[in-house]
Design a protein around this motif. Structure first.
Motif, PDB file in Angstrom:
ATOM      1  N   ARG A 141     -30.490   3.740  22.525  1.00 34.13           N
ATOM      2  CA  ARG A 141     -31.258   3.391  21.320  1.00 34.13           C
ATOM      3  C   ARG A 141     -32.706   3.863  21.466  1.00 34.13           C
ATOM      4  O   ARG A 141     -33.285   4.414  20.522  1.00 34.13           O
ATOM      5  CB  ARG A 141     -31.240   1.873  21.107  1.00 34.13           C
ATOM      6  CG  ARG A 141     -29.918   1.316  20.624  1.00 34.13           C
ATOM      7  CD  ARG A 141     -29.934  -0.222  20.653  1.00 34.13           C
ATOM      8  NE  ARG A 141     -28.646  -0.779  20.238  1.00 34.13           N
ATOM      9  CZ  ARG A 141     -28.225  -2.013  20.557  1.00 34.13           C
ATOM     10  NH1 ARG A 141     -28.991  -2.822  21.277  1.00 34.13           N
ATOM     11  NH2 ARG A 141     -27.046  -2.444  20.140  1.00 34.13           N
ATOM     12  N   SER A 142     -33.284   3.640  22.659  1.00 33.07           N
ATOM     13  CA  SER A 142     -34.687   4.034  22.886  1.00 33.07           C
ATOM     14  C   SER A 142     -34.852   5.546  22.837  1.00 33.07           C
ATOM     15  O   SER A 142     -35.799   6.068  22.246  1.00 33.07           O
ATOM     16  CB  SER A 142     -35.168   3.541  24.258  1.00 33.07           C
ATOM     17  OG  SER A 142     -35.065   2.149  24.334  1.00 33.07           O
ATOM     18  N   ILE A 143     -33.934   6.256  23.498  1.00 36.53           N
ATOM     19  CA  ILE A 143     -34.030   7.727  23.525  1.00 36.53           C
ATOM     20  C   ILE A 143     -33.933   8.274  22.097  1.00 36.53           C
ATOM     21  O   ILE A 143     -34.709   9.146  21.699  1.00 36.53           O
ATOM     22  CB  ILE A 143     -32.914   8.314  24.430  1.00 36.53           C
ATOM     23  CG1 ILE A 143     -33.176   7.934  25.902  1.00 36.53           C
ATOM     24  CG2 ILE A 143     -32.820   9.833  24.268  1.00 36.53           C
ATOM     25  CD1 ILE A 143     -31.986   8.161  26.831  1.00 36.53           C
ATOM     26  N   ALA A 144     -33.004   7.747  21.327  1.00 39.93           N
ATOM     27  CA  ALA A 144     -32.839   8.212  19.944  1.00 39.93           C
ATOM     28  C   ALA A 144     -34.109   7.935  19.139  1.00 39.93           C
ATOM     29  O   ALA A 144     -34.532   8.762  18.314  1.00 39.93           O
ATOM     30  CB  ALA A 144     -31.623   7.529  19.305  1.00 39.93           C
ATOM     31  N   GLU A 145     -34.715   6.780  19.384  1.00 44.39           N
ATOM     32  CA  GLU A 145     -35.927   6.431  18.647  1.00 44.39           C
ATOM     33  C   GLU A 145     -37.085   7.355  19.052  1.00 44.39           C
ATOM     34  O   GLU A 145     -37.838   7.836  18.198  1.00 44.39           O
ATOM     35  CB  GLU A 145     -36.293   4.967  18.912  1.00 44.39           C
ATOM     36  CG  GLU A 145     -37.355   4.447  17.951  1.00 44.39           C
ATOM     37  CD  GLU A 145     -37.716   2.989  18.212  1.00 44.39           C
ATOM     38  OE1 GLU A 145     -36.965   2.303  18.928  1.00 44.39           O
ATOM     39  OE2 GLU A 145     -38.777   2.567  17.705  1.00 44.39           O
ATOM     40  N   GLU A 146     -37.182   7.612  20.365  1.00 40.47           N
ATOM     41  CA  GLU A 146     -38.277   8.472  20.861  1.00 40.47           C
ATOM     42  C   GLU A 146     -38.235   9.873  20.246  1.00 40.47           C
ATOM     43  O   GLU A 146     -39.280  10.477  19.997  1.00 40.47           O
ATOM     44  CB  GLU A 146     -38.196   8.608  22.395  1.00 40.47           C
ATOM     45  CG  GLU A 146     -38.816   7.427  23.129  1.00 40.47           C
ATOM     46  CD  GLU A 146     -38.328   7.349  24.579  1.00 40.47           C
ATOM     47  OE1 GLU A 146     -37.922   8.407  25.136  1.00 40.47           O
ATOM     48  OE2 GLU A 146     -38.339   6.240  25.141  1.00 40.47           O
ATOM     49  N   ILE A 147     -37.029  10.401  20.040  1.00 40.22           N
ATOM     50  CA  ILE A 147     -36.934  11.753  19.479  1.00 40.22           C
ATOM     51  C   ILE A 147     -36.929  11.729  17.949  1.00 40.22           C
ATOM     52  O   ILE A 147     -36.780  12.769  17.311  1.00 40.22           O
ATOM     53  CB  ILE A 147     -35.689  12.514  20.006  1.00 40.22           C
ATOM     54  CG1 ILE A 147     -34.394  11.797  19.579  1.00 40.22           C
ATOM     55  CG2 ILE A 147     -35.754  12.666  21.529  1.00 40.22           C
ATOM     56  CD1 ILE A 147     -33.113  12.568  19.892  1.00 40.22           C
ATOM     57  N   GLY A 148     -37.063  10.532  17.381  1.00 39.67           N
ATOM     58  CA  GLY A 148     -37.138  10.432  15.927  1.00 39.67           C
ATOM     59  C   GLY A 148     -35.814  10.670  15.226  1.00 39.67           C
ATOM     60  O   GLY A 148     -35.782  11.063  14.055  1.00 39.67           O
ATOM     61  N   ASP A 150     -32.421   9.823  13.307  1.00 38.81           N
ATOM     62  CA  ASP A 150     -31.811   8.824  12.442  1.00 38.81           C
ATOM     63  C   ASP A 150     -30.544   8.324  13.158  1.00 38.81           C
ATOM     64  O   ASP A 150     -29.630   9.109  13.422  1.00 38.81           O
ATOM     65  CB  ASP A 150     -31.463   9.506  11.112  1.00 38.81           C
ATOM     66  CG  ASP A 150     -30.626   8.626  10.212  1.00 38.81           C
ATOM     67  OD1 ASP A 150     -30.873   7.409  10.189  1.00 38.81           O
ATOM     68  OD2 ASP A 150     -29.730   9.172   9.554  1.00 38.81           O
ATOM     69  N   THR A 151     -30.507   7.031  13.492  1.00 33.48           N
ATOM     70  CA  THR A 151     -29.456   6.513  14.383  1.00 33.48           C
ATOM     71  C   THR A 151     -28.631   5.436  13.703  1.00 33.48           C
ATOM     72  O   THR A 151     -29.178   4.564  13.039  1.00 33.48           O
ATOM     73  CB  THR A 151     -30.106   5.921  15.655  1.00 33.48           C
ATOM     74  OG1 THR A 151     -30.918   6.911  16.243  1.00 33.48           O
ATOM     75  CG2 THR A 151     -29.053   5.485  16.659  1.00 33.48           C
ATOM     76  N   VAL A 152     -27.330   5.500  13.872  1.00 31.76           N
ATOM     77  CA  VAL A 152     -26.455   4.440  13.380  1.00 31.76           C
ATOM     78  C   VAL A 152     -25.508   4.031  14.509  1.00 31.76           C
ATOM     79  O   VAL A 152     -25.327   4.767  15.484  1.00 31.76           O
ATOM     80  CB  VAL A 152     -25.636   4.870  12.141  1.00 31.76           C
ATOM     81  CG1 VAL A 152     -26.539   5.218  10.979  1.00 31.76           C
ATOM     82  CG2 VAL A 152     -24.713   6.021  12.459  1.00 31.76           C
ATOM     83  N   GLU A 153     -24.944   2.834  14.362  1.00 32.17           N
ATOM     84  CA  GLU A 153     -23.967   2.378  15.342  1.00 32.17           C
ATOM     85  C   GLU A 153     -22.636   2.116  14.651  1.00 32.17           C
ATOM     86  O   GLU A 153     -22.599   1.664  13.516  1.00 32.17           O
ATOM     87  CB  GLU A 153     -24.464   1.111  16.050  1.00 32.17           C
ATOM     88  CG  GLU A 153     -25.737   1.396  16.834  1.00 32.17           C
ATOM     89  CD  GLU A 153     -26.110   0.353  17.870  1.00 32.17           C
ATOM     90  OE1 GLU A 153     -25.288  -0.522  18.196  1.00 32.17           O
ATOM     91  OE2 GLU A 153     -27.249   0.434  18.364  1.00 32.17           O
ATOM     92  N   VAL A 154     -21.571   2.435  15.344  1.00 36.74           N
ATOM     93  CA  VAL A 154     -20.229   2.202  14.817  1.00 36.74           C
ATOM     94  C   VAL A 154     -19.699   0.910  15.431  1.00 36.74           C
ATOM     95  O   VAL A 154     -19.709   0.750  16.654  1.00 36.74           O
ATOM     96  CB  VAL A 154     -19.300   3.386  15.152  1.00 36.74           C
ATOM     97  CG1 VAL A 154     -17.858   3.054  14.800  1.00 36.74           C
ATOM     98  CG2 VAL A 154     -19.741   4.621  14.392  1.00 36.74           C
ATOM     99  N   ASP A 155     -19.268   0.014  14.577  1.00 36.90           N
ATOM    100  CA  ASP A 155     -18.812  -1.306  14.997  1.00 36.90           C
ATOM    101  C   ASP A 155     -17.295  -1.290  15.178  1.00 36.90           C
ATOM    102  O   ASP A 155     -16.548  -1.513  14.233  1.00 36.90           O
ATOM    103  CB  ASP A 155     -19.228  -2.326  13.922  1.00 36.90           C
ATOM    104  CG  ASP A 155     -18.650  -3.700  14.194  1.00 36.90           C
ATOM    105  OD1 ASP A 155     -18.412  -4.026  15.375  1.00 36.90           O
ATOM    106  OD2 ASP A 155     -18.432  -4.451  13.215  1.00 36.90           O
TER     107      ASP A 155
END
Lengths: 202, 202
Positions: A141-148, A150-155
Protein backbone atom coordinates in the motif's frame (compact mmCIF):
# COMPACT_ATOMS: atom_id res chain seq x y z
CA UNK A 1 -0.85 -9.14 -19.58
CA UNK A 2 2.24 -10.96 -18.33
CA UNK A 3 1.06 -13.35 -15.60
CA UNK A 4 3.80 -14.60 -13.30
CA UNK A 5 3.51 -17.43 -10.76
CA UNK A 6 6.47 -17.55 -8.36
CA UNK A 7 7.25 -21.09 -7.26
CA UNK A 8 9.84 -22.57 -4.93
CA UNK A 9 10.93 -25.72 -6.73
CA UNK A 10 13.52 -26.68 -4.13
CA UNK A 11 12.05 -27.05 -0.67
CA UNK A 12 8.51 -25.72 -0.85
CA UNK A 13 6.03 -25.38 2.01
CA UNK A 14 8.43 -26.08 4.89
CA UNK A 15 5.81 -24.99 7.43
CA UNK A 16 3.76 -28.04 6.42
CA UNK A 17 6.55 -30.29 7.76
CA UNK A 18 4.46 -31.32 10.83
CA UNK A 19 2.03 -33.14 8.53
CA UNK A 20 3.87 -33.80 5.24
CA UNK A 21 7.39 -35.09 4.57
CA UNK A 22 9.62 -33.39 2.01
CA UNK A 23 8.64 -35.45 -1.07
CA UNK A 24 4.96 -35.06 -0.12
CA UNK A 25 5.39 -31.31 0.27
CA UNK A 26 6.89 -31.15 -3.22
CA UNK A 27 4.02 -33.20 -4.67
CA UNK A 28 1.39 -31.15 -2.90
CA UNK A 29 3.06 -27.88 -3.89
CA UNK A 30 3.04 -29.07 -7.52
CA UNK A 31 -0.67 -29.88 -7.25
CA UNK A 32 -1.37 -26.34 -5.99
CA UNK A 33 0.80 -24.86 -8.74
CA UNK A 34 -1.20 -26.80 -11.32
CA UNK A 35 -4.47 -25.53 -9.84
CA UNK A 36 -3.26 -21.94 -10.05
CA UNK A 37 -1.76 -22.24 -13.54
CA UNK A 38 -4.79 -24.06 -14.96
CA UNK A 39 -7.15 -21.49 -13.46
CA UNK A 40 -5.12 -18.71 -15.11
CA UNK A 41 -5.40 -20.57 -18.43
CA UNK A 42 -9.12 -21.13 -17.94
CA UNK A 43 -9.70 -17.38 -18.18
CA UNK A 44 -7.47 -17.11 -21.26
CA UNK A 45 -4.19 -15.90 -19.82
CA UNK A 46 -0.86 -17.69 -20.06
CA UNK A 47 1.04 -18.28 -16.82
CA UNK A 48 4.82 -18.01 -16.64
CA UNK A 49 6.31 -19.97 -13.78
CA UNK A 50 9.03 -17.97 -12.02
CA UNK A 51 10.96 -20.71 -10.27
CA UNK A 52 13.98 -20.94 -8.00
CA UNK A 53 15.14 -23.99 -9.94
CA UNK A 54 14.13 -25.66 -13.18
CA UNK A 55 10.67 -27.20 -12.97
CA UNK A 56 9.35 -29.69 -15.50
CA UNK A 57 5.87 -28.61 -16.41
CA UNK A 58 3.68 -27.68 -19.34
CA UNK A 59 4.04 -23.92 -18.83
CA UNK A 60 6.95 -21.61 -19.69
CA UNK A 61 9.45 -21.49 -16.82
CA UNK A 62 11.84 -18.66 -15.99
CA UNK A 63 14.50 -19.72 -13.51
CA UNK A 64 15.72 -17.04 -11.11
CA UNK A 65 17.71 -18.23 -8.13
CA UNK A 66 17.60 -14.92 -6.30
CA UNK A 67 15.19 -13.92 -3.55
CA UNK A 68 11.48 -13.66 -4.28
CA UNK A 69 11.67 -9.86 -4.11
CA UNK A 70 14.58 -9.64 -6.56
CA UNK A 71 13.05 -12.12 -8.99
CA UNK A 72 9.60 -10.50 -9.03
CA UNK A 73 11.01 -6.99 -9.21
CA UNK A 74 13.07 -8.00 -12.23
CA UNK A 75 9.90 -9.25 -13.95
CA UNK A 76 8.24 -5.92 -13.15
CA UNK A 77 11.20 -3.89 -14.40
CA UNK A 78 11.57 -5.61 -17.76
CA UNK A 79 7.87 -5.93 -18.55
CA UNK A 80 6.49 -3.91 -21.40
CA UNK A 81 2.96 -3.61 -20.03
CA UNK A 82 0.78 -4.84 -17.17
CA UNK A 83 2.09 -7.62 -14.95
CA UNK A 84 0.10 -9.88 -12.66
CA UNK A 85 1.78 -11.91 -9.94
CA UNK A 86 -0.20 -14.78 -8.43
CA UNK A 87 1.23 -16.97 -5.69
CA UNK A 88 1.49 -20.69 -6.43
CA UNK A 89 -0.16 -21.80 -3.18
CA UNK A 90 -3.64 -20.38 -3.71
CA UNK A 91 -5.33 -23.77 -3.70
CA UNK A 92 -8.81 -22.27 -3.36
CA UNK A 93 -8.48 -20.10 -6.46
CA UNK A 94 -11.39 -19.99 -8.90
CA UNK A 95 -11.76 -18.46 -12.36
CA UNK A 96 -14.19 -15.90 -10.87
CA UNK A 97 -11.76 -14.79 -8.18
CA UNK A 98 -8.89 -14.36 -10.67
CA UNK A 99 -11.18 -12.66 -13.13
CA UNK A 100 -12.15 -10.10 -10.49
CA UNK A 101 -8.44 -9.47 -9.81
CA UNK A 102 -7.46 -9.13 -13.45
CA UNK A 103 -10.44 -6.96 -14.39
CA UNK A 104 -10.35 -4.62 -11.39
CA UNK A 105 -9.58 -1.04 -12.33
CA UNK A 106 -6.54 0.61 -10.79
CA UNK A 107 -2.87 0.99 -11.64
CA UNK A 108 -2.10 -1.27 -8.72
CA UNK A 109 -4.59 -3.95 -7.69
CA UNK A 110 -3.78 -5.80 -4.47
CA UNK A 111 -5.27 -9.05 -3.17
CA UNK A 112 -4.45 -9.26 0.55
CA UNK A 113 -3.64 -12.59 2.13
CA UNK A 114 -4.55 -13.65 5.60
CA UNK A 115 -1.85 -12.63 8.06
CA UNK A 116 -0.71 -9.52 6.26
CA UNK A 117 0.49 -11.09 3.03
CA UNK A 118 -0.05 -10.05 -0.56
CA UNK A 119 -1.24 -13.15 -2.37
CA UNK A 120 -1.70 -11.64 -5.80
CA UNK A 121 -1.54 -8.29 -7.51
CA UNK A 122 -1.74 -6.56 -10.86
CA UNK A 123 0.68 -3.73 -11.65
CA UNK A 124 -0.20 -1.35 -14.47
CA UNK A 125 2.21 1.29 -13.19
CA UNK A 126 5.80 0.80 -14.29
CA UNK A 127 7.34 1.96 -11.01
CA UNK A 128 5.58 -0.52 -8.74
CA UNK A 129 7.95 -2.86 -6.89
CA UNK A 130 7.43 -5.55 -4.26
CA UNK A 131 8.67 -6.08 -0.74
CA UNK A 132 7.33 -9.39 0.56
CA UNK A 133 8.86 -9.23 4.02
CA UNK A 134 6.71 -9.03 7.13
CA UNK A 135 3.26 -7.52 6.62
CA UNK A 136 3.72 -7.02 2.90
CA UNK A 137 0.21 -5.69 2.28
CA UNK A 138 1.00 -2.55 4.29
CA UNK A 139 4.34 -2.16 2.46
CA UNK A 140 2.64 -2.57 -0.90
CA UNK A 141 0.00 0.00 0.00
CA UNK A 142 2.82 2.41 0.92
CA UNK A 143 4.85 1.70 -2.22
CA UNK A 144 1.78 2.23 -4.41
CA UNK A 145 1.04 5.50 -2.62
CA UNK A 146 4.65 6.71 -2.93
CA UNK A 147 4.61 6.26 -6.71
CA UNK A 148 1.22 7.96 -6.96
CA UNK A 149 -0.52 4.88 -8.33
CA UNK A 150 -4.29 4.65 -8.28
CA UNK A 151 -4.71 1.58 -6.03
CA UNK A 152 -7.61 -0.75 -5.36
CA UNK A 153 -7.95 -3.94 -3.35
CA UNK A 154 -9.83 -7.07 -4.33
CA UNK A 155 -11.88 -8.57 -1.52
CA UNK A 156 -11.61 -12.33 -2.04
CA UNK A 157 -11.47 -15.10 0.55
CA UNK A 158 -10.15 -17.46 -2.10
CA UNK A 159 -7.27 -15.17 -3.01
CA UNK A 160 -6.65 -14.45 0.69
CA UNK A 161 -6.24 -18.15 1.49
CA UNK A 162 -2.67 -19.17 0.83
CA UNK A 163 -1.61 -22.54 2.13
CA UNK A 164 1.33 -22.38 4.51
CA UNK A 165 0.40 -24.15 7.72
CA UNK A 166 -1.40 -27.38 8.64
CA UNK A 167 -4.62 -25.52 9.59
CA UNK A 168 -4.73 -24.05 6.08
CA UNK A 169 -5.25 -27.56 4.71
CA UNK A 170 -8.72 -27.51 6.26
CA UNK A 171 -9.65 -24.63 3.98
CA UNK A 172 -8.49 -26.67 0.98
CA UNK A 173 -10.70 -29.59 2.01
CA UNK A 174 -13.66 -27.28 2.75
CA UNK A 175 -13.53 -25.16 -0.39
CA UNK A 176 -10.97 -26.48 -2.89
CA UNK A 177 -12.21 -28.16 -6.03
CA UNK A 178 -8.97 -28.91 -7.83
CA UNK A 179 -5.88 -31.07 -7.75
CA UNK A 180 -4.66 -29.95 -4.33
CA UNK A 181 -7.92 -30.89 -2.62
CA UNK A 182 -7.93 -34.22 -4.45
CA UNK A 183 -4.29 -34.83 -3.46
CA UNK A 184 -5.10 -34.31 0.22
CA UNK A 185 -8.06 -36.68 0.09
CA UNK A 186 -6.02 -39.31 -1.74
CA UNK A 187 -3.35 -39.01 0.95
CA UNK A 188 -5.75 -39.62 3.80
CA UNK A 189 -6.54 -36.12 5.01
CA UNK A 190 -9.96 -35.41 6.41
CA UNK A 191 -11.62 -32.62 8.36
CA UNK A 192 -11.52 -32.70 12.14
CA UNK A 193 -13.35 -30.44 14.59
CA UNK A 194 -11.30 -28.67 17.21
CA UNK A 195 -12.82 -26.00 19.48
CA UNK A 196 -15.14 -24.39 17.02
CA UNK A 197 -12.79 -24.23 14.09
CA UNK A 198 -11.95 -26.95 11.68
CA UNK A 199 -8.53 -28.57 11.39
CA UNK A 200 -7.31 -31.68 9.62
CA UNK A 201 -6.47 -35.24 10.64
CA UNK A 202 -4.76 -37.92 8.70
CA UNK B 1 -35.25 -7.64 3.73
CA UNK B 2 -35.13 -8.49 7.43
CA UNK B 3 -31.47 -8.16 8.48
CA UNK B 4 -30.58 -9.93 11.72
CA UNK B 5 -27.34 -9.55 13.68
CA UNK B 6 -26.97 -12.21 16.39
CA UNK B 7 -25.06 -10.91 19.41
CA UNK B 8 -23.99 -12.48 22.67
CA UNK B 9 -24.62 -9.72 25.21
CA UNK B 10 -23.56 -11.81 28.19
CA UNK B 11 -20.03 -13.13 27.86
CA UNK B 12 -18.94 -12.43 24.30
CA UNK B 13 -15.65 -13.43 22.68
CA UNK B 14 -14.39 -15.78 25.39
CA UNK B 15 -11.58 -17.02 23.11
CA UNK B 16 -10.05 -13.53 23.33
CA UNK B 17 -9.51 -14.05 27.09
CA UNK B 18 -5.72 -14.46 26.64
CA UNK B 19 -5.48 -10.80 25.59
CA UNK B 20 -8.64 -9.04 26.87
CA UNK B 21 -10.38 -9.23 30.26
CA UNK B 22 -14.16 -9.65 30.46
CA UNK B 23 -15.14 -5.94 30.52
CA UNK B 24 -12.73 -5.29 27.63
CA UNK B 25 -14.20 -8.18 25.65
CA UNK B 26 -17.67 -6.70 26.14
CA UNK B 27 -16.48 -3.24 25.02
CA UNK B 28 -14.66 -4.63 22.00
CA UNK B 29 -17.60 -6.84 21.04
CA UNK B 30 -19.86 -3.77 21.21
CA UNK B 31 -17.45 -1.86 18.93
CA UNK B 32 -17.58 -4.70 16.38
CA UNK B 33 -21.39 -4.83 16.66
CA UNK B 34 -21.54 -1.08 15.96
CA UNK B 35 -19.28 -1.52 12.89
CA UNK B 36 -21.54 -4.25 11.51
CA UNK B 37 -24.82 -2.46 12.29
CA UNK B 38 -23.62 0.88 10.92
CA UNK B 39 -22.35 -0.79 7.74
CA UNK B 40 -25.77 -2.39 7.25
CA UNK B 41 -27.40 1.03 7.71
CA UNK B 42 -24.92 2.63 5.30
CA UNK B 43 -26.35 0.57 2.46
CA UNK B 44 -29.92 1.41 3.48
CA UNK B 45 -30.98 -1.66 5.43
CA UNK B 46 -32.09 -1.71 9.05
CA UNK B 47 -30.36 -4.15 11.38
CA UNK B 48 -32.23 -5.99 14.10
CA UNK B 49 -29.99 -7.13 16.94
CA UNK B 50 -30.86 -10.69 18.00
CA UNK B 51 -29.37 -10.78 21.49
CA UNK B 52 -29.10 -13.32 24.29
CA UNK B 53 -29.89 -10.56 26.78
CA UNK B 54 -31.16 -7.00 26.56
CA UNK B 55 -28.60 -4.71 24.94
CA UNK B 56 -28.83 -0.93 25.10
CA UNK B 57 -28.21 0.38 21.63
CA UNK B 58 -29.74 2.53 18.93
CA UNK B 59 -31.08 -0.41 16.91
CA UNK B 60 -34.13 -2.59 17.52
CA UNK B 61 -33.27 -5.52 19.79
CA UNK B 62 -35.00 -8.88 19.94
CA UNK B 63 -34.02 -10.86 23.03
CA UNK B 64 -33.93 -14.62 22.65
CA UNK B 65 -32.18 -16.55 25.38
CA UNK B 66 -32.11 -19.83 23.50
CA UNK B 67 -29.22 -21.23 21.49
CA UNK B 68 -28.01 -19.41 18.39
CA UNK B 69 -29.54 -22.09 16.16
CA UNK B 70 -32.96 -21.89 17.83
CA UNK B 71 -33.00 -18.09 17.85
CA UNK B 72 -31.96 -17.71 14.21
CA UNK B 73 -34.27 -20.48 13.03
CA UNK B 74 -37.18 -18.74 14.76
CA UNK B 75 -36.36 -15.55 12.86
CA UNK B 76 -36.30 -17.54 9.62
CA UNK B 77 -39.57 -19.31 10.40
CA UNK B 78 -41.62 -16.21 11.23
CA UNK B 79 -40.20 -13.97 8.49
CA UNK B 80 -42.52 -12.94 5.73
CA UNK B 81 -39.82 -12.54 3.07
CA UNK B 82 -36.05 -12.65 2.65
CA UNK B 83 -33.86 -12.76 5.76
CA UNK B 84 -30.19 -11.89 6.04
CA UNK B 85 -28.12 -12.98 9.02
CA UNK B 86 -24.80 -11.23 9.56
CA UNK B 87 -22.54 -12.11 12.48
CA UNK B 88 -21.69 -9.32 14.90
CA UNK B 89 -17.93 -9.94 14.89
CA UNK B 90 -17.17 -9.10 11.26
CA UNK B 91 -14.92 -6.18 12.12
CA UNK B 92 -13.52 -5.95 8.58
CA UNK B 93 -16.94 -5.56 6.96
CA UNK B 94 -17.37 -2.89 4.31
CA UNK B 95 -20.43 -1.56 2.50
CA UNK B 96 -19.13 -3.17 -0.72
CA UNK B 97 -18.78 -6.60 0.86
CA UNK B 98 -22.29 -6.50 2.35
CA UNK B 99 -23.71 -5.12 -0.85
CA UNK B 100 -22.27 -8.07 -2.77
CA UNK B 101 -23.88 -10.44 -0.25
CA UNK B 102 -27.29 -8.77 -0.30
CA UNK B 103 -27.39 -8.38 -4.08
CA UNK B 104 -26.13 -11.84 -5.01
CA UNK B 105 -28.72 -13.90 -6.85
CA UNK B 106 -29.74 -17.22 -5.32
CA UNK B 107 -32.39 -18.45 -2.93
CA UNK B 108 -29.63 -19.13 -0.43
CA UNK B 109 -26.48 -16.99 -0.47
CA UNK B 110 -23.68 -18.15 1.82
CA UNK B 111 -20.61 -16.21 2.95
CA UNK B 112 -18.12 -18.77 4.30
CA UNK B 113 -15.95 -17.91 7.27
CA UNK B 114 -12.42 -19.04 7.80
CA UNK B 115 -12.34 -22.36 9.62
CA UNK B 116 -15.57 -23.74 8.22
CA UNK B 117 -17.98 -21.17 9.63
CA UNK B 118 -20.85 -19.37 7.96
CA UNK B 119 -20.36 -15.70 8.75
CA UNK B 120 -23.34 -14.33 6.87
CA UNK B 121 -26.11 -15.51 4.60
CA UNK B 122 -29.26 -14.46 2.83
CA UNK B 123 -32.24 -16.82 2.75
CA UNK B 124 -34.91 -16.22 0.14
CA UNK B 125 -36.25 -19.77 0.50
CA UNK B 126 -38.72 -20.24 3.35
CA UNK B 127 -37.48 -23.70 4.30
CA UNK B 128 -33.84 -22.78 4.90
CA UNK B 129 -32.67 -23.39 8.48
CA UNK B 130 -29.29 -23.07 10.20
CA UNK B 131 -27.03 -25.46 12.05
CA UNK B 132 -24.01 -23.56 13.33
CA UNK B 133 -22.24 -26.49 14.94
CA UNK B 134 -18.86 -27.70 13.68
CA UNK B 135 -18.13 -26.91 10.02
CA UNK B 136 -21.39 -25.09 9.47
CA UNK B 137 -20.63 -24.12 5.88
CA UNK B 138 -20.81 -27.78 4.81
CA UNK B 139 -24.04 -28.27 6.79
CA UNK B 140 -25.56 -25.17 5.24
CA UNK B 141 -24.61 -26.33 1.75
CA UNK B 142 -26.33 -29.66 2.51
CA UNK B 143 -29.44 -28.04 4.00
CA UNK B 144 -29.77 -25.75 0.98
CA UNK B 145 -29.40 -28.73 -1.35
CA UNK B 146 -31.95 -30.81 0.57
CA UNK B 147 -34.61 -28.12 0.22
CA UNK B 148 -33.78 -27.66 -3.46
CA UNK B 149 -32.67 -24.07 -3.06
CA UNK B 150 -30.64 -22.39 -5.77
CA UNK B 151 -27.45 -21.63 -3.80
CA UNK B 152 -24.51 -19.31 -4.40
CA UNK B 153 -21.50 -18.35 -2.32
CA UNK B 154 -20.01 -14.91 -1.95
CA UNK B 155 -16.22 -14.85 -2.11
CA UNK B 156 -15.19 -12.16 0.40
CA UNK B 157 -12.15 -12.04 2.66
CA UNK B 158 -13.88 -9.35 4.73
CA UNK B 159 -16.96 -11.47 5.32
CA UNK B 160 -14.75 -14.53 5.94
CA UNK B 161 -12.83 -12.77 8.71
CA UNK B 162 -14.71 -13.17 11.97
CA UNK B 163 -12.86 -12.20 15.11
CA UNK B 164 -12.62 -15.03 17.61
CA UNK B 165 -8.98 -15.51 18.54
CA UNK B 166 -6.04 -13.22 19.37
CA UNK B 167 -4.47 -13.71 15.90
CA UNK B 168 -7.68 -12.43 14.33
CA UNK B 169 -7.01 -9.04 15.93
CA UNK B 170 -4.10 -8.61 13.51
CA UNK B 171 -6.58 -8.68 10.61
CA UNK B 172 -8.59 -5.93 12.30
CA UNK B 173 -5.47 -3.76 12.64
CA UNK B 174 -4.38 -4.52 9.06
CA UNK B 175 -7.71 -3.98 7.31
CA UNK B 176 -10.35 -2.59 9.68
CA UNK B 177 -11.40 1.01 9.30
CA UNK B 178 -14.08 1.29 11.95
CA UNK B 179 -14.69 1.38 15.66
CA UNK B 180 -13.19 -2.02 16.43
CA UNK B 181 -9.85 -1.13 14.81
CA UNK B 182 -9.85 2.22 16.64
CA UNK B 183 -10.69 0.50 19.93
CA UNK B 184 -7.71 -1.85 19.58
CA UNK B 185 -5.34 1.02 18.81
CA UNK B 186 -6.67 3.06 21.72
CA UNK B 187 -6.08 0.07 23.99
CA UNK B 188 -2.46 -0.35 23.01
CA UNK B 189 -2.61 -3.09 20.40
CA UNK B 190 -0.10 -3.03 17.58
CA UNK B 191 1.06 -5.41 14.87
CA UNK B 192 3.90 -7.79 15.61
CA UNK B 193 5.76 -10.07 13.21
CA UNK B 194 5.98 -13.73 14.08
CA UNK B 195 7.39 -16.27 11.60
CA UNK B 196 6.04 -14.80 8.42
CA UNK B 197 2.54 -14.05 9.62
CA UNK B 198 1.41 -11.07 11.58
CA UNK B 199 0.13 -11.24 15.13
CA UNK B 200 -0.55 -8.59 17.76
CA UNK B 201 1.26 -7.26 20.79
CA UNK B 202 0.05 -4.97 23.51
Amino acid sequence: MHVVVPFDGRDPKTRLAPVLDAPERRDFARAMLADVAETIESISFEPTILATTDVECEWPVVVDERSLDAAVNDQLAVADGPVAVVMADLALVTPDALDRLFRAGGEVVLAPGRGGGTNAFVARHHDFRVDYHDASITDHRSIAEEIGADTVEVDSFRLASDVDEPDDLAEVLLHGEGRAAAWLREHGFDLSMDEGRVSVQR
